[in-house]
Scaffold this motif. Structure first.
Motif, mmCIF file in Angstrom:
data_model
loop_
_atom_site.group_PDB
_atom_site.id
_atom_site.type_symbol
_atom_site.label_atom_id
_atom_site.label_comp_id
_atom_site.label_asym_id
_atom_site.label_seq_id
_atom_site.Cartn_x
_atom_site.Cartn_y
_atom_site.Cartn_z
ATOM 1 N N PRO A 7 63.022 54.459 35.445
ATOM 2 C CA PRO A 7 64.426 54.809 35.204
ATOM 3 C C PRO A 7 64.859 56.070 35.943
ATOM 4 O O PRO A 7 66.025 56.263 36.226
ATOM 5 C CB PRO A 7 64.495 55.005 33.692
ATOM 6 N N VAL A 8 63.912 56.923 36.326
ATOM 7 C CA VAL A 8 64.259 58.167 37.005
ATOM 8 C C VAL A 8 64.412 57.949 38.505
ATOM 9 O O VAL A 8 65.405 58.325 39.107
ATOM 10 C CB VAL A 8 63.197 59.243 36.717
ATOM 11 N N THR A 9 63.416 57.316 39.140
ATOM 12 C CA THR A 9 63.436 57.156 40.597
ATOM 13 C C THR A 9 64.009 55.830 41.037
ATOM 14 O O THR A 9 64.266 55.651 42.232
ATOM 15 C CB THR A 9 62.011 57.302 41.171
ATOM 16 N N ASP A 10 64.161 54.896 40.123
ATOM 17 C CA ASP A 10 64.643 53.549 40.411
ATOM 18 C C ASP A 10 63.749 52.815 41.423
ATOM 19 O O ASP A 10 64.243 52.059 42.264
ATOM 20 C CB ASP A 10 66.095 53.605 40.900
ATOM 21 N N ARG A 11 62.448 53.127 41.364
ATOM 22 C CA ARG A 11 61.456 52.434 42.204
ATOM 23 C C ARG A 11 60.407 51.820 41.285
ATOM 24 O O ARG A 11 60.187 52.293 40.169
ATOM 25 C CB ARG A 11 60.775 53.411 43.172
ATOM 26 N N SER A 12 59.709 50.783 41.778
ATOM 27 C CA SER A 12 58.657 50.160 40.963
ATOM 28 C C SER A 12 57.455 51.094 40.890
ATOM 29 O O SER A 12 57.204 51.889 41.803
ATOM 30 C CB SER A 12 58.260 48.806 41.546
ATOM 31 N N TYR A 13 56.737 50.989 39.797
ATOM 32 C CA TYR A 13 55.585 51.872 39.597
ATOM 33 C C TYR A 13 54.460 51.570 40.581
ATOM 34 O O TYR A 13 53.804 52.471 41.063
ATOM 35 C CB TYR A 13 55.060 51.738 38.168
ATOM 36 N N GLY A 14 54.198 50.336 40.852
ATOM 37 C CA GLY A 14 53.121 49.966 41.759
ATOM 38 C C GLY A 14 51.814 49.746 41.011
ATOM 39 O O GLY A 14 51.596 50.289 39.920
ATOM 40 N N LEU A 15 50.973 48.948 41.611
ATOM 41 C CA LEU A 15 49.713 48.576 40.966
ATOM 42 C C LEU A 15 48.765 49.767 40.848
ATOM 43 O O LEU A 15 48.071 49.923 39.838
ATOM 44 C CB LEU A 15 49.045 47.436 41.740
ATOM 45 N N ALA A 16 48.736 50.621 41.864
ATOM 46 C CA ALA A 16 47.817 51.758 41.840
ATOM 47 C C ALA A 16 48.156 52.715 40.700
ATOM 48 O O ALA A 16 47.265 53.193 39.984
ATOM 49 C CB ALA A 16 47.843 52.483 43.174
ATOM 50 N N THR A 17 49.430 52.975 40.490
ATOM 51 C CA THR A 17 49.831 53.896 39.419
ATOM 52 C C THR A 17 49.539 53.302 38.053
ATOM 53 O O THR A 17 49.033 53.990 37.159
ATOM 54 C CB THR A 17 51.333 54.214 39.541
ATOM 55 N N VAL A 18 49.846 52.017 37.875
ATOM 56 C CA VAL A 18 49.590 51.373 36.590
ATOM 57 C C VAL A 18 48.094 51.360 36.292
ATOM 58 O O VAL A 18 47.669 51.653 35.164
ATOM 59 C CB VAL A 18 50.186 49.945 36.582
ATOM 60 N N CYS A 19 47.278 51.038 37.269
ATOM 61 C CA CYS A 19 45.819 51.014 37.053
ATOM 62 C C CYS A 19 45.274 52.402 36.774
ATOM 63 O O CYS A 19 44.348 52.561 35.977
ATOM 64 C CB CYS A 19 45.119 50.398 38.265
#
Length: 170
Positions: A7-19
């Motif tokens: 919600p802050v950057t309006d970009r997807s988190y990505g697999l690396a960040t989620v993992c």
């Protein structure tokens, strides 16, 4: 979760960040996302001059020609090499193991009943039921002598001079 946008950057988190947040390896995610192969994976490396079935037949021929009950994989491998079939020692071992062709293992010495069943309870109090090699039996009278006493007596005898006095011929 990796496709959800921040919600802050309006970009997807990505697999690396989620993992990284969930503390799990990305390789596990990729492995679960990959489709299951229809055929099981085959052995790595080159096929070789003979197929496994042909090599197993050659191994059976070597074992049939042997005068012994069973042969080990090293001797079978050496006889195959002598006959002109060059293959890997580990491949011979693998095929002999898969087809139950290995020599029977050593059985070991036959053992009688165990000394006890795990519990040691003497019938009476202060009864010597075993020994720890600190007590020995003498010859005729079957007396018990402590090994410390025997060593003390032998060392006393060894330190005693048992020679004639100098200058005498007795």
């Amino acid at each position: 979760m990796s496709r959800v946008t921040s919600p802050v950057t309006d970009r997807s988190y990505g697999l690396a960040t989620v993992c990284r947040v969930w503390r799990m390896a990305r390789s596990g995610v990729y492995r679960h996302l990959a489709p299951v192969p229809a055929t099981p994976p085959r052995r790595r490396g080159p096929i070789g001059a003979m197929s496994d079935a042909a090599l197993t037949a050659a191994i059976r021929d070597v074992l049939a020609a042997s005068p012994f009950h069973g042969e080990g994989h090293r001797k079978v491998w050496a006889r195959l090499r002598h006959a002109g079939t060059r293959t890997s020692l580990r491949r011979v071992l693998r095929l002999m193991r898969e087809n139950d062709l290995l020599a029977p293992g050593r059985v070991g010495s036959a053992r009688g009943p165990r000394a006890h069943d795990g519990t040691i309870i003497p019938e009476t109090v202060d009864t010597m039921w075993g020994t720890d090699l600190t007590v020995t039996f003498t010859g005729e009278d079957r007396l018990q002598c402590s090994s410390r006493w025997i060593i003390a007596r032998l060392s006393a005898l060894a330190s005693t001079p048992m020679r004639a006095r100098p200058g005498s011929r007795r």
